[in-house]
Scaffold this motif. Structure first.
Motif, short mmCIF file in Angstrom:
data_model
loop_
_atom_site.label_atom_id
_atom_site.label_comp_id
_atom_site.label_asym_id
_atom_site.label_seq_id
_atom_site.Cartn_x
_atom_site.Cartn_y
_atom_site.Cartn_z
N GLY A 72 34.67 43.27 55.22
CA GLY A 72 33.48 43.82 54.59
C GLY A 72 33.76 44.42 53.23
O GLY A 72 33.01 44.23 52.27
N VAL A 73 34.88 45.13 53.11
CA VAL A 73 35.27 45.72 51.84
C VAL A 73 35.50 44.63 50.79
O VAL A 73 35.06 44.72 49.65
CB VAL A 73 36.54 46.60 52.00
CG1 VAL A 73 37.09 47.02 50.65
CG2 VAL A 73 36.23 47.81 52.87
N LEU A 74 36.16 43.55 51.20
CA LEU A 74 36.45 42.45 50.26
C LEU A 74 35.20 41.69 49.87
O LEU A 74 35.07 41.27 48.71
CB LEU A 74 37.51 41.52 50.84
CG LEU A 74 38.88 42.19 50.96
CD1 LEU A 74 39.80 41.37 51.82
CD2 LEU A 74 39.49 42.44 49.60
N ARG A 75 34.25 41.53 50.78
CA ARG A 75 32.97 40.90 50.41
C ARG A 75 32.24 41.73 49.37
O ARG A 75 31.71 41.20 48.39
CB ARG A 75 32.09 40.69 51.64
CG ARG A 75 32.46 39.49 52.47
CD ARG A 75 31.38 39.14 53.49
NE ARG A 75 31.16 40.21 54.45
CZ ARG A 75 31.83 40.35 55.60
NH1 ARG A 75 32.75 39.47 55.94
NH2 ARG A 75 31.56 41.34 56.42
N LEU A 76 32.22 43.04 49.57
CA LEU A 76 31.58 43.93 48.59
C LEU A 76 32.29 43.87 47.24
O LEU A 76 31.65 43.82 46.18
CB LEU A 76 31.56 45.37 49.10
CG LEU A 76 30.60 45.66 50.24
CD1 LEU A 76 30.84 47.07 50.79
CD2 LEU A 76 29.16 45.49 49.79
N ALA A 77 33.61 43.84 47.27
CA ALA A 77 34.38 43.77 46.02
C ALA A 77 34.09 42.47 45.29
O ALA A 77 33.89 42.47 44.07
CB ALA A 77 35.88 43.88 46.33
N ALA A 78 34.05 41.36 46.02
CA ALA A 78 33.77 40.06 45.39
C ALA A 78 32.37 40.05 44.79
O ALA A 78 32.17 39.59 43.66
CB ALA A 78 33.93 38.93 46.41
N ARG A 79 31.40 40.58 45.51
CA ARG A 79 30.03 40.62 44.99
C ARG A 79 29.94 41.50 43.74
O ARG A 79 29.23 41.15 42.80
CB ARG A 79 29.07 41.16 46.05
CG ARG A 79 28.78 40.17 47.13
CD ARG A 79 27.78 40.73 48.14
NE ARG A 79 27.84 39.93 49.34
CZ ARG A 79 27.88 40.42 50.56
NH1 ARG A 79 27.84 41.72 50.76
NH2 ARG A 79 27.95 39.62 51.59
N SER A 80 30.64 42.61 43.75
CA SER A 80 30.55 43.53 42.61
C SER A 80 31.08 42.90 41.33
O SER A 80 30.59 43.19 40.25
CB SER A 80 31.31 44.83 42.90
OG SER A 80 32.70 44.64 42.82
N GLY A 81 32.08 42.04 41.47
CA GLY A 81 32.66 41.41 40.29
C GLY A 81 32.13 40.03 40.00
O GLY A 81 32.51 39.39 39.02
N GLY A 82 31.26 39.52 40.89
CA GLY A 82 30.72 38.18 40.69
C GLY A 82 31.71 37.07 41.03
O GLY A 82 31.56 35.95 40.56
N ALA A 97 44.88 30.87 38.58
CA ALA A 97 44.41 31.72 39.67
C ALA A 97 44.21 33.13 39.13
O ALA A 97 44.85 33.54 38.17
CB ALA A 97 45.42 31.72 40.80
N GLY A 98 43.30 33.84 39.76
CA GLY A 98 43.01 35.20 39.33
C GLY A 98 42.41 36.00 40.47
O GLY A 98 42.78 35.84 41.64
N MET A 99 41.46 36.84 40.12
CA MET A 99 40.88 37.76 41.08
C MET A 99 40.20 37.06 42.25
O MET A 99 40.36 37.48 43.40
CB MET A 99 39.88 38.68 40.37
CG MET A 99 39.45 39.84 41.19
SD MET A 99 40.83 40.97 41.50
CE MET A 99 39.96 42.44 41.93
N ALA A 100 39.47 35.99 42.01
CA ALA A 100 38.78 35.29 43.10
C ALA A 100 39.79 34.73 44.10
O ALA A 100 39.57 34.80 45.32
CB ALA A 100 37.92 34.16 42.55
N GLU A 101 40.89 34.21 43.62
CA GLU A 101 41.91 33.66 44.50
C GLU A 101 42.63 34.77 45.27
O GLU A 101 42.92 34.63 46.46
CB GLU A 101 42.91 32.82 43.70
CG GLU A 101 42.31 31.52 43.17
CD GLU A 101 41.34 31.72 42.01
OE1 GLU A 101 40.40 30.92 41.90
OE2 GLU A 101 41.50 32.69 41.23
N LEU A 102 42.91 35.89 44.59
CA LEU A 102 43.53 37.02 45.25
C LEU A 102 42.64 37.54 46.38
O LEU A 102 43.09 37.70 47.52
CB LEU A 102 43.80 38.14 44.25
CG LEU A 102 44.43 39.42 44.81
CD1 LEU A 102 45.85 39.16 45.26
CD2 LEU A 102 44.39 40.52 43.77
N LEU A 103 41.37 37.79 46.07
CA LEU A 103 40.44 38.28 47.09
C LEU A 103 40.25 37.28 48.22
O LEU A 103 40.19 37.65 49.39
CB LEU A 103 39.09 38.63 46.46
CG LEU A 103 39.09 39.80 45.47
CD1 LEU A 103 37.71 39.99 44.88
CD2 LEU A 103 39.59 41.08 46.12
N SER A 104 40.17 35.99 47.88
CA SER A 104 40.00 34.96 48.91
C SER A 104 41.19 34.92 49.86
O SER A 104 41.03 34.76 51.07
CB SER A 104 39.80 33.58 48.27
OG SER A 104 38.57 33.53 47.58
N GLY A 105 42.39 35.05 49.31
CA GLY A 105 43.59 35.04 50.14
C GLY A 105 43.64 36.20 51.11
O GLY A 105 43.97 36.03 52.29
#
Length: 122
Positions: A72-82, A97-105
């Motif tokens: 849940g925390v990671l979904r919110l983080a991803a949404r906040s940054g687009g 690779a960048g933030m989207a890949e880090l969060l996805s992993g």
């Protein structure tokens, strides 16, 4: 097939791709990305009760619940940054690779915790 092992292996590959990009200087976190990482740390800090891992004295369902809370925390983080979270089981992480890949992993593990918690409750 998307198994726990596939998800975990994929999560490591996606996380490693982002870390490698950062270490090689190809991904320099923006101010927003730095703030999001700080927010993730603040939001997840209480999830371990201030104790250091391993949490071997906690029951397995408590540990799974803690991992599920990360999702849940990671979904919110991803949404906040687009950033769009991607399924990591099977596909190779895109480069650069960048933030989207880090969060996805990382999300791959949290999502597994949610699946396991739902199975336990069901």
């Amino acid at each position: 097939m998307d198994t726990f092992e596939d998800r975990l292996d994929g999560g490591w590959k996606w996380w490693e791709a982002a870390i490698e990009e950062a270490q090689e200087g190809r991904w320099v976190r923006s101010a927003v990305e730095r703030l999001v990482i700080e927010d993730i740390a603040a939001a997840t800090n209480p999830l371990h009760g201030g104790r250091m891992s391993p949490f071997t004295e906690d029951s397995w369902h408590v540990r799974i619940g803690r991992i599920a809370n990360w999702a849940g925390v990671l979904r919110l983080a991803a949404r906040s940054g687009g950033w769009a979270l991607q399924p990591v089981a099977g596909p190779h992480p895109p480069r650069p690779a960048g933030m989207a890949e880090l969060l996805s992993g990382i999300y791959a593990v949290g999502e597994q915790g949610e699946l396991d918690a739902a199975a336990y409750e069901g």
